[in-house]
Scaffold this active site. Structure first.
Site, PDB file in Angstrom:
ATOM      1  N   TYR A 123      84.337 -18.111 -35.878  1.00 30.78           N
ATOM      2  CA  TYR A 123      83.464 -18.230 -34.713  1.00 30.78           C
ATOM      3  C   TYR A 123      83.168 -16.828 -34.196  1.00 30.78           C
ATOM      4  O   TYR A 123      84.086 -16.067 -33.879  1.00 30.78           O
ATOM      5  CB  TYR A 123      84.126 -19.058 -33.596  1.00 30.78           C
ATOM      6  CG  TYR A 123      83.311 -18.973 -32.321  1.00 30.78           C
ATOM      7  CD1 TYR A 123      82.015 -19.466 -32.274  1.00 30.78           C
ATOM      8  CD2 TYR A 123      83.819 -18.351 -31.172  1.00 30.78           C
ATOM      9  CE1 TYR A 123      81.238 -19.343 -31.137  1.00 30.78           C
ATOM     10  CE2 TYR A 123      83.046 -18.229 -30.026  1.00 30.78           C
ATOM     11  CZ  TYR A 123      81.751 -18.722 -30.016  1.00 30.78           C
ATOM     12  OH  TYR A 123      80.980 -18.587 -28.895  1.00 30.78           O
ATOM     13  N   ARG A 125      73.670 -20.724 -33.274  1.00 30.25           N
ATOM     14  CA  ARG A 125      73.264 -21.169 -31.936  1.00 30.25           C
ATOM     15  C   ARG A 125      72.328 -20.143 -31.296  1.00 30.25           C
ATOM     16  O   ARG A 125      72.074 -19.087 -31.862  1.00 30.25           O
ATOM     17  CB  ARG A 125      74.521 -21.435 -31.110  1.00 30.25           C
ATOM     18  CG  ARG A 125      75.277 -22.669 -31.637  1.00 30.25           C
ATOM     19  CD  ARG A 125      76.637 -22.802 -31.027  1.00 30.25           C
ATOM     20  NE  ARG A 125      76.583 -22.683 -29.578  1.00 30.25           N
ATOM     21  CZ  ARG A 125      77.624 -22.368 -28.807  1.00 30.25           C
ATOM     22  NH1 ARG A 125      78.803 -22.129 -29.349  1.00 30.25           N
ATOM     23  NH2 ARG A 125      77.478 -22.277 -27.502  1.00 30.25           N
ATOM     24  N   SER A 154      91.670 -11.361 -42.445  1.00 31.30           N
ATOM     25  CA  SER A 154      91.572 -12.801 -42.208  1.00 31.30           C
ATOM     26  C   SER A 154      92.360 -13.220 -40.985  1.00 31.30           C
ATOM     27  O   SER A 154      93.390 -12.636 -40.658  1.00 31.30           O
ATOM     28  CB  SER A 154      92.104 -13.558 -43.422  1.00 31.30           C
ATOM     29  OG  SER A 154      91.256 -13.322 -44.520  1.00 31.30           O
ATOM     30  N   ASN A 210      52.494 -48.511 -29.363  1.00 31.47           N
ATOM     31  CA  ASN A 210      52.868 -49.406 -28.261  1.00 31.47           C
ATOM     32  C   ASN A 210      54.298 -49.888 -28.391  1.00 31.47           C
ATOM     33  O   ASN A 210      54.902 -50.320 -27.417  1.00 31.47           O
ATOM     34  CB  ASN A 210      51.944 -50.625 -28.227  1.00 31.47           C
ATOM     35  CG  ASN A 210      50.506 -50.216 -27.965  1.00 31.47           C
ATOM     36  OD1 ASN A 210      50.205 -49.602 -26.948  1.00 31.47           O
ATOM     37  ND2 ASN A 210      49.620 -50.526 -28.889  1.00 31.47           N
ATOM     38  N   LEU A 227      44.224 -39.830 -21.331  1.00 25.88           N
ATOM     39  CA  LEU A 227      44.821 -40.892 -20.517  1.00 25.88           C
ATOM     40  C   LEU A 227      46.299 -41.027 -20.864  1.00 25.88           C
ATOM     41  O   LEU A 227      46.655 -41.310 -22.004  1.00 25.88           O
ATOM     42  CB  LEU A 227      44.100 -42.219 -20.773  1.00 25.88           C
ATOM     43  CG  LEU A 227      42.594 -42.204 -20.490  1.00 25.88           C
ATOM     44  CD1 LEU A 227      41.997 -43.584 -20.715  1.00 25.88           C
ATOM     45  CD2 LEU A 227      42.303 -41.725 -19.074  1.00 25.88           C
ATOM     46  N   ALA A 228      47.123 -40.795 -19.874  1.00 26.20           N
ATOM     47  CA  ALA A 228      48.574 -40.816 -20.120  1.00 26.20           C
ATOM     48  C   ALA A 228      49.318 -41.395 -18.927  1.00 26.20           C
ATOM     49  O   ALA A 228      50.412 -40.957 -18.585  1.00 26.20           O
ATOM     50  CB  ALA A 228      49.061 -39.394 -20.416  1.00 26.20           C
ATOM     51  N   GLY A 269      43.251 -49.959 -14.447  1.00 24.77           N
ATOM     52  CA  GLY A 269      42.363 -50.071 -15.603  1.00 24.77           C
ATOM     53  C   GLY A 269      41.866 -48.725 -16.079  1.00 24.77           C
ATOM     54  O   GLY A 269      41.963 -47.711 -15.379  1.00 24.77           O
ATOM     55  N   ASP A 292      48.466 -41.987 -26.231  1.00 29.56           N
ATOM     56  CA  ASP A 292      49.433 -42.679 -27.093  1.00 29.56           C
ATOM     57  C   ASP A 292      48.905 -42.872 -28.514  1.00 29.56           C
ATOM     58  O   ASP A 292      49.425 -43.689 -29.256  1.00 29.56           O
ATOM     59  CB  ASP A 292      49.812 -44.034 -26.472  1.00 29.56           C
ATOM     60  CG  ASP A 292      48.608 -44.933 -26.258  1.00 29.56           C
ATOM     61  OD1 ASP A 292      47.468 -44.474 -26.454  1.00 29.56           O
ATOM     62  OD2 ASP A 292      48.811 -46.105 -25.877  1.00 29.56           O
ATOM     63  N   ARG A 309      56.145 -52.221 -23.778  1.00 30.17           N
ATOM     64  CA  ARG A 309      56.630 -52.735 -25.069  1.00 30.17           C
ATOM     65  C   ARG A 309      57.513 -51.739 -25.824  1.00 30.17           C
ATOM     66  O   ARG A 309      58.132 -52.084 -26.820  1.00 30.17           O
ATOM     67  CB  ARG A 309      55.438 -53.152 -25.943  1.00 30.17           C
ATOM     68  CG  ARG A 309      54.855 -54.483 -25.499  1.00 30.17           C
ATOM     69  CD  ARG A 309      53.621 -54.833 -26.303  1.00 30.17           C
ATOM     70  NE  ARG A 309      52.482 -54.001 -25.949  1.00 30.17           N
ATOM     71  CZ  ARG A 309      51.392 -53.871 -26.703  1.00 30.17           C
ATOM     72  NH1 ARG A 309      51.304 -54.485 -27.866  1.00 30.17           N
ATOM     73  NH2 ARG A 309      50.389 -53.113 -26.310  1.00 30.17           N
TER      74      ARG A 309
END
Ligand code: UD1
Ligand code: CA
Length: 458
Positions: free
Chosen positions: A366, A333, A405, A228, A8-9, A78, A103, A15
């Site tokens: 980089y 990355r 460098s 909740n 059930l979702a 319900g 949940d 809240r």
């Protein structure tokens, strides 16, 4: 053992005070509903797995559609109505069907399996998982006869004061006889304080039909903790963090302080790995033997081989083979690939690039859209200039080449094998194997210039 499951979702979770429906909130990188789906899948062999979605379903469907059949409950009338929205999907299905709340991420496969076993042993129409929480307020109460026989569930809002004093509560997890369930749902009414279709009414319907009903007390009420509010989200996070960390420690992983290590449920860690404080291992990350990760590291969907040192590193969808070293302060990355023995050192960012075996990018660089051969050395401050504002371009550096460098490698550019590039060069053209390349202004010297300048300023 075989069974079906309904998750059930559909609820909004007001809240949580959030744009997101509550089952889409995350713990250690994974949505709440995924924990429940995984527990169900580990508990039994699933004939069928259905997720009922409603509120915010544009956020929920992408989280469940790969593993579940999705059913939409248009209006939240319900819990019985939610389950009944699966009626069509369950046409012709028999045997055990487990109903789980999306949940409640702490439910374990063990407990779900016990629910199914109990139903099969007793041929019950329904086995309810009950619990004895510290504070029963808000839960449905398990009503038993003086002889202890389970009779019905009464919701908080429908309780008499005597019923409200009952401490055994409904956790919201059930195992039903599938055929009986969908028949009985037709008999559920909205004649109650909330005017909702209560799934819990099925217990009484079963008893009236002369069927066995059972309430099985959970070994650990924590498993039934529903999220909740954000406070409960943090509580559930803490409990899952401890549970996952304990599993890894017992399997041979060292953690200096397990309260400062967060590991997602799908992460794999080999023996003799050491995790230092403030480490996050998320998604499908894998760590090989004898590797040390942390402090201050976050690895998402990343593979790290054996015997690596990963210090203050953030990595996303990266692959790091055995014997590599990263950081302190490396950023890998997507599609960064370090071959065996490579190094990405301090303040180094690598994106969509292969760093060859034993090659080193030790400081302040980089490297993007590049392929570096074996045994390459990239001097401090070197940058691949891979982007012209419109397109990304590639750089290659051959085996054993030495890049001085602060070199700017202006892509597209190919540097051959055994090349030496002088420090401070701007390399805009390809360099042949074995050559020295210099791309910088010549140094000029003017003897005695400083004194003359100072005198002129007096
Ligand atoms: C429910 C139980 C209660 C139990 C408690 C445990 C009923 C009538 N009561 O109460 O006995 O102690 O869970 O947490 O079942 N949902 C839908 N569609 C709906 C209504 C609910 O998908 O129309 C979902 C919610 O998103 C939630 C779950 O069903 O995941 C439970 O619903 P909720 O309204 O929270 O039930 P409770 O009042 O907490
Ligand atoms: Ca609830």
């Amino acid at each position: 053992m075989k069974a079906s499951a309904i998750i059930l979702a559909a609820g909004a979770g007001t809240r949580m005070k959030s744009k997101l429906p509550k089952v889409a909130h995350r713990i250690m990188g994974e949505p709440l509903v995924s924990y429940v789906i995984d527990a169900a899948g580990q508990a039994v062999e699933l004939d069928k797995l259905v997720a009922v979605v409603g509120h915010g379903r544009e956020h929920v469907v992408p989280l469940v559609q790969d593993t579940c059949e999705v059913v939409v409950q248009e209006e939240q009338r319900g819990t019985a109505d939610a389950v009944n929205s699966c009626a069509e999907a369950f046409a012709g299905v028999s045997g055990s069907v487990v109903v789980l709340s999306g949940d409640c991420p702490l439910i374990t496969a063990d407990t779900i399996r016990k629910l199914v076993e109990r139903r099969e042993e007793t041929s019950a129409a329904v086995v309810v998982l009950s619990m004895i929480p510290d504070d029963p307020f808000g839960y449905g109460r398990i009503v038993r006869t003086t002889a202890g026989e389970f009779q019905r569930i009464i919701e908080q809002k429908d309780c008499t004061p005597a019923q409200a004093a009952i401490t055994e509560c409904n956790s919201g997890f059930y195992c039903f006889d599938a055929e009986f369930l969908f028949q009985a749902l037709g008999e559920v009414s909205t004649d109650n304080a909330q005017g909702e279709y209560y799934l819990t009414d099925v217990v009484e319907i079963a008893r009236h039909a002369g069927r066995v009903v059972e309430a099985m007390v959970a070994d650990d009420a924590d498993e039934c903790l529903g999220v909740n509010t954000r406070v409960q989200l943090a509580q559930a996070t803490k409990i899952l963090q401890r549970r996952i960390n304990e599993r890894h420690m017992l399997a041979g992983v060292t953690m200096t302080d397990p309260d400062q290590v967060w590991i997602g449920p799908k992460v794999k860690i080999a023996q003799d790995v050491e995790l230092l404080p403030q480490t996050f291992l998320l998604g499908t990350t894998e760590i090989g033997e004898d590797t040390v990760v942390g402090p201050n590291s976050r690895l998402t969907d990343t593979y790290i081989g054996a015997n690596c040192t990963i210090d203050e590193t953030v990595a996303i969808e990266a692959v790091v083979e055995d014997d590599c070293s990263c950081g302190p302060r490396a950023y890998l990355r997507p599609a960064a690939h370090l071959l065996r023995g490579a190094k990405a050192g301090t303040h180094v960012e690598i994106k969509k690039s292969t760093i060859g075996e034993g090659s080193k990018v030790p400081h302040l660089s980089y490297v993007g859209d590049a392929t570096l051969g074996t045994g390459v050395n990239i001097g401090a401050g070197t940058i691949t200039c891979n982007y012209d504002g419109f397109k990304k371009w590639k750089t290659t550096v051959g085996d054993r080449s030495f890049v001085g460098s602060s070199t700017m490698l202006v892509a597209p550019v190919n540097v051959g094998d055994d090349v030496t590039i002088g420090a401070g060069s701007v390399i805009t053209a390809d360099v042949s194997d074995g050559a020295l390349a210099l791309g910088r202004g010549r140094q000029v010297e003017k003897p005695g210039w400083t004194q003359k300048f100072r005198d002129s300023q007096k």
